[in-house]
Design a protein around this motif. Structure first.
Motif: not given
Length: 113
Positions: A55, A27-34
């Motif tokens: 990414q 959940y916390q790393s979701k933004e880095s995979r966007a």
């Protein structure tokens, strides 16, 4: 019957805690995979390549997390079926130290080789 020499409650808590930690990390790393959105007018090619590489690494880490979660779910299912600790190949008990080190292992040391 689950492995007779193991503290099954402790193993269950360990697996559930590990799964919760992996889900939280995901959940916390979701933004880095966007999707990488950079304006090439204001950001250079190398910065964009760095962002794409970051990414890709984040996606690979997420794949590893999801695999670990599936392995944990499988171990929890074996606990429910009361087959936890049995080697899936030969049916013998997996060594206690091996299971304490990694409760998701499926095979005894002889069959794993």
């Amino acid at each position: 019957m689950n492995h007779p020499e193991l503290d099954i409650e402790k193993i269950t808590r360990q697996l559930e805690d590990a799964k919760a930690a992996l889900i939280d990390q995901s959940y916390q790393s979701k933004e880095s995979r966007a999707t990488v959105m950079l304006d090439q007018q204001s950001v250079g090619r190398l910065s964009r390549m760095d962002a794409l590489q970051g990414q890709a690494m984040a996606k690979a880490e997420e794949d590893r997390r999801q695999l670990a979660i599936r392995r944990i779910d499988a171990a929890l299912a074996r606990l429910d079926r009361e087959t936890f600790g049995e080697c899936i190949e030969c049916g013998e008990w997996v060594a206690v130290k091996r299971l304490e080190w990694d409760p998701t292992v499926l095979k005894c040391i002889d069959c794993a080789e």
